[in-house]
Enzyme design. Structure first.
Site, mmCIF file in Angstrom:
data_model
loop_
_atom_site.group_PDB
_atom_site.id
_atom_site.type_symbol
_atom_site.label_atom_id
_atom_site.label_comp_id
_atom_site.label_asym_id
_atom_site.label_seq_id
_atom_site.Cartn_x
_atom_site.Cartn_y
_atom_site.Cartn_z
ATOM 1 N N ILE A 136 -2.162 7.212 -1.417
ATOM 2 C CA ILE A 136 -1.067 8.001 -0.863
ATOM 3 C C ILE A 136 -0.153 7.109 -0.023
ATOM 4 O O ILE A 136 -0.596 6.106 0.542
ATOM 5 C CB ILE A 136 -1.627 9.190 -0.026
ATOM 6 C CG1 ILE A 136 -0.545 10.214 0.283
ATOM 7 C CG2 ILE A 136 -2.347 8.705 1.224
ATOM 8 C CD1 ILE A 136 -1.080 11.533 0.820
ATOM 9 N N CYS A 137 1.124 7.475 0.030
ATOM 10 C CA CYS A 137 2.079 6.805 0.907
ATOM 11 C C CYS A 137 2.919 7.892 1.577
ATOM 12 O O CYS A 137 2.421 8.993 1.813
ATOM 13 C CB CYS A 137 2.919 5.780 0.148
ATOM 14 S SG CYS A 137 3.968 6.476 -1.139
ATOM 15 N N GLN A 138 4.178 7.637 1.865
ATOM 16 C CA GLN A 138 5.006 8.637 2.519
ATOM 17 C C GLN A 138 5.620 9.614 1.513
ATOM 18 O O GLN A 138 5.628 10.809 1.727
ATOM 19 C CB GLN A 138 6.109 7.979 3.356
ATOM 20 C CG GLN A 138 6.975 8.953 4.135
ATOM 21 C CD GLN A 138 6.188 9.767 5.167
ATOM 22 O OE1 GLN A 138 5.188 9.313 5.702
ATOM 23 N NE2 GLN A 138 6.638 10.979 5.424
ATOM 24 N N GLY A 173 5.550 8.793 -2.261
ATOM 25 C CA GLY A 173 5.047 8.618 -3.614
ATOM 26 C C GLY A 173 5.543 7.396 -4.357
ATOM 27 O O GLY A 173 5.219 7.218 -5.526
ATOM 28 N N THR A 179 2.483 11.743 1.987
ATOM 29 C CA THR A 179 2.138 12.292 3.294
ATOM 30 C C THR A 179 3.219 13.222 3.829
ATOM 31 O O THR A 179 2.917 14.197 4.511
ATOM 32 C CB THR A 179 1.892 11.142 4.294
ATOM 33 O OG1 THR A 179 0.887 10.277 3.755
ATOM 34 C CG2 THR A 179 1.426 11.648 5.643
#
Length: 108
Positions: free
Chosen positions: A72-74, A76, A100
């Site tokens: 996961i990141c901020q 995608g 996120t």
């Protein structure tokens, strides 16, 4: 001369944030957050481990090829890059789409 190359087919999976959220409520997941440390410290999905994409090479040696990981990141984008890299190394990875920023639960 003709150059030939073989492109590896992508085998990593994609999961929506809502499906990921539901799965996280049902059981323990191995979650890797690839955002920078300051972003992670600001708030992250419960249970996530921070391995920033900017320092990613070499981290894969810390991971097990027997464990399925959710990346996961901020939003995608970085998670796709991490999934492409880890997938090419033979890891079982799932990209968490939307990231996120779309997490419906409380960040810790």
């Amino acid at each position: 001369t003709k150059l030939s190359y073989r492109r590896k087919l992508t085998t990593y999976k994609n999961m929506t944030i809502s499906d990921f959220y539901q799965s996280s409520l049902e059981g323990k997941l191995a979650i890797i957050d690839v955002r920078e440390a300051y972003e992670f410290d600001y708030g992250h999905v419960p249970g996530a481990v921070n391995l920033p994409l900017s320092e990613f090479e070499g981290y894969e040696k810390l991971l097990s090829k027997d464990t399925p990981y959710h990346i996961i990141c901020q939003a995608g984008v970085r998670s796709v890059q991490a999934c492409q890299f880890l997938d090419a190394q033979g890891y079982d990875v799932t990209n968490v789409m939307e990231g996120t920023g779309a997490w419906p639960g409380e960040l810790v």
